[in-house]
Enzyme design. Structure first.
Site, mmCIF file in Angstrom:
data_model
loop_
_atom_site.group_PDB
_atom_site.id
_atom_site.type_symbol
_atom_site.label_atom_id
_atom_site.label_comp_id
_atom_site.label_asym_id
_atom_site.label_seq_id
_atom_site.Cartn_x
_atom_site.Cartn_y
_atom_site.Cartn_z
ATOM 1 N N TYR A 142 14.964 -47.327 -13.365
ATOM 2 C CA TYR A 142 14.602 -46.965 -12.080
ATOM 3 C C TYR A 142 13.605 -48.093 -11.507
ATOM 4 O O TYR A 142 13.639 -48.159 -10.160
ATOM 5 C CB TYR A 142 13.347 -45.822 -12.224
ATOM 6 N N LYS A 191 19.663 -45.255 -27.051
ATOM 7 C CA LYS A 191 20.942 -45.691 -27.156
ATOM 8 C C LYS A 191 21.117 -46.903 -27.730
ATOM 9 O O LYS A 191 21.619 -47.811 -27.156
ATOM 10 C CB LYS A 191 21.479 -45.602 -25.446
ATOM 11 N N ASP A 223 23.471 -39.466 -26.741
ATOM 12 C CA ASP A 223 24.824 -38.550 -26.700
ATOM 13 C C ASP A 223 24.633 -37.501 -27.553
ATOM 14 O O ASP A 223 24.586 -36.279 -27.269
ATOM 15 C CB ASP A 223 25.973 -39.460 -26.602
ATOM 16 N N ASP A 247 15.064 -38.265 -17.423
ATOM 17 C CA ASP A 247 15.376 -37.519 -16.183
ATOM 18 C C ASP A 247 16.418 -36.378 -16.497
ATOM 19 O O ASP A 247 16.426 -35.089 -16.130
ATOM 20 C CB ASP A 247 15.566 -38.418 -15.211
ATOM 21 N N ASP A 251 16.374 -31.952 -17.136
ATOM 22 C CA ASP A 251 17.321 -30.812 -16.435
ATOM 23 C C ASP A 251 17.893 -30.088 -17.488
ATOM 24 O O ASP A 251 18.141 -28.770 -17.077
ATOM 25 C CB ASP A 251 18.301 -31.513 -15.470
HETATM 26 C C1 IPM Z 1 12.831 -35.969 -11.256
HETATM 27 C C2 IPM Z 1 13.578 -36.460 -9.749
HETATM 28 C C3 IPM Z 1 13.319 -37.796 -9.454
HETATM 29 C C4 IPM Z 1 13.658 -38.768 -10.787
HETATM 30 C C5 IPM Z 1 14.090 -38.619 -8.373
HETATM 31 C C6 IPM Z 1 14.051 -37.570 -7.184
HETATM 32 C C7 IPM Z 1 13.567 -39.808 -8.021
HETATM 33 O O1 IPM Z 1 15.049 -36.537 -10.163
HETATM 34 O O2 IPM Z 1 11.677 -36.183 -10.836
HETATM 35 O O3 IPM Z 1 13.211 -35.884 -12.066
HETATM 36 O O4 IPM Z 1 14.690 -39.109 -11.059
HETATM 37 O O5 IPM Z 1 12.574 -38.995 -11.499
HETATM 38 MN MN MN Z 2 15.111 -35.200 -12.188
#
Ligand code: IPM
Ligand code: MN
Ligand code: NAD
Length: 357
Positions: A142, A191, A223, A247, A251
């Site tokens: 990032y 990884k 993975d 990240d 999710d």
């Molecule tokens: C999160 C988001 C952010 C990240 C983006 C919007 C920069 O996806 O907070 O999870 O990847 O950190």
């Molecule tokens: Mn995110």
């Protein structure tokens, strides 16, 4: 006690979810005798529209002067064609960096009332799960060097990942200290079979593990980890991983709890000031329709009380209120699932939680 909270509502559903969390904090303040002072600042697309830049200096200053920060979400299709360093998302990375928030704690826990909203089979989740994802937040790909250049096949783009021992060590210590207060298991995800950064990451994690003999340590390739998370989520306690892997895996972890709209987070550094942010985005597809689930942001506010202000009872009170409301069958659209329930809008859900505080 009195606390100054900077509000970064941002874009899309940002305003509705932050307003919901503010309503809950106000109620907690009344109940426990605290005063919360809220000051809004611009960030993301709305800041681009208002003042021409995603992270105005005033926002950084306001956050630095606050006791803590509550963020909604940034971004949306309106700003998607801007160059990388002018995008709303760049402001989020900028504020995390400016506040020194290198550790992002993302708790993915089974809400018993939401079993019917999880895509996982009953036999996989019947015993529940309780995972704390510790995501490195101010390093890695990032923040690495990037650009566009002429390559072997003409124009090419590149992003680079770098991790120093120091960065890995400090996030590793957060993970092990967190594990010591939980069931004392740490899985580091990397990884290392391909990436040099991951090999340094693994070596550094193993060195810390040697200092924590009580903690059961293991490392796992990313993975495999993505697969294990849906095969048997209860095998994980504390998971520590890099910025990008964290990240993505968070999710995935959020959806097995029922919805990305349930997963809170705390972004922490070396001071008491943190930034508290749901893990989801600005949800442009439902923005402005009063449909968003405010729970992730409300639970993020609870994390603020716990981690920044040391108000554990007050945080428990919010978490219990959420459990109670879910237990009564109230649901925003994202968590209706197969078991059904009473469908509520964003603001109605917030009102229910406020009443349960
Ligand atoms: C999160 C988001 C952010 C990240 C983006 C919007 C920069 O996806 O907070 O999870 O990847 O950190
Ligand atoms: Mn995110
Ligand atoms: P998203 O998380 O915004 O949405 C993904 C899906 O989940 C959508 O269908 C959305 O409606 C749903 N969803 C998300 N939050 C919800 C909630 N609280 N209640 C109900 N449903 C919810 O991810 P995306 O669509 O990939 O990204 C949209 C924008 O948000 C992009 O500009 C992205 O960069 C940004 N983003 C910002 C943050 C942040 O500010 N922390 C995090 C992730 C994405």
């Amino acid at each position: 006690m009195e606390y100054n909270i900077a509000l970064l509502k941002g874009d899309g559903i940002g305003a509705e979810i932050v307003d919901s969390a503010v309503a809950v904090l106000v109620k907690v303040g009344e109940k426990f005798g605290h005063r919360f002072y809220f000051k809004p600042y611009l960030i993301g697309g709305c800041a681009i529209d208002a003042v021409g830049e995603p992270l105005p200096e005033e926002t950084v200053k306001g956050c630095l002067e606050s006791d803590s920060v509550l963020l909604g979400a940034v971004g949306g299709p309106k700003w998607d064609e801007l160059p990388g360093d002018k995008r709303p998302e760049k402001a989020l990375l900028g504020i995390r960096k400016a506040l020194g928030l290198y550790a992002n704690l993302r708790p993915a826990k089974m809400f018993p009332a939401l079993k019917g909203a999880s895509p996982l089979r009953e036999d996989i989740i019947s015993a529940g799960f309780d995972i704390m994802i510790v995501r490195e937040l101010t390093g890695g790909i990032y923040f690495g060097e990037r650009g566009i250049r002429e390559g072997k096949f003409g124009e090419e783009a590149y992003d680079t990942e770098a991790y120093s021992v120091k960065e890995v060590d400090r996030i590793g210590r957060v993970a092990f200290e967190t594990a010591m207060k939980r069931s004392k298991r740490v899985t580091s995800i990397d990884k290392a079979n391909v990436l040099e950064t991951s090999r340094l990451w693994r070596r550094t994690m193993r060195a810390i593990a040697a200092e924590y003999p009580e903690v059961q340590y293991s490392d796992m390739l990313v993975d495999n980890a993505a697969m294990q998370l849906v095969r048997d989520p209860k095998q994980f306690d504390v998971v520590v991983t890099s910025n990008m892997f964290g990240d993505i895996l968070s999710d995935e972890a959020s959806q097995i709890t029922g919805s990305v709209g349930m997963l809170a987070s705390a972004s922490l550094g070396d001071t008491k000031r943190g930034m508290y942010e749901p893990i989801h985005g600005s949800a442009p597809d439902i923005a402005g329709q009063n449909k968003a689930n405010p729970t992730a942001t409300i639970l993020s506010a609870a994390m603020m009380l716990r981690y920044s202000f040391g108000l554990g009872d007050e945080a428990d009170c919010i978490e219990t209120a959420v459990d109670k409301v879910l237990g009564m069958g109230y649901r925003t659209a994202d968590i209706i699932g197969t078991a059904g329930g009473t469908p509520l809008s964003c603001s109605e859900m917030a009102e229910r939680i406020v009443s349960a505080v």
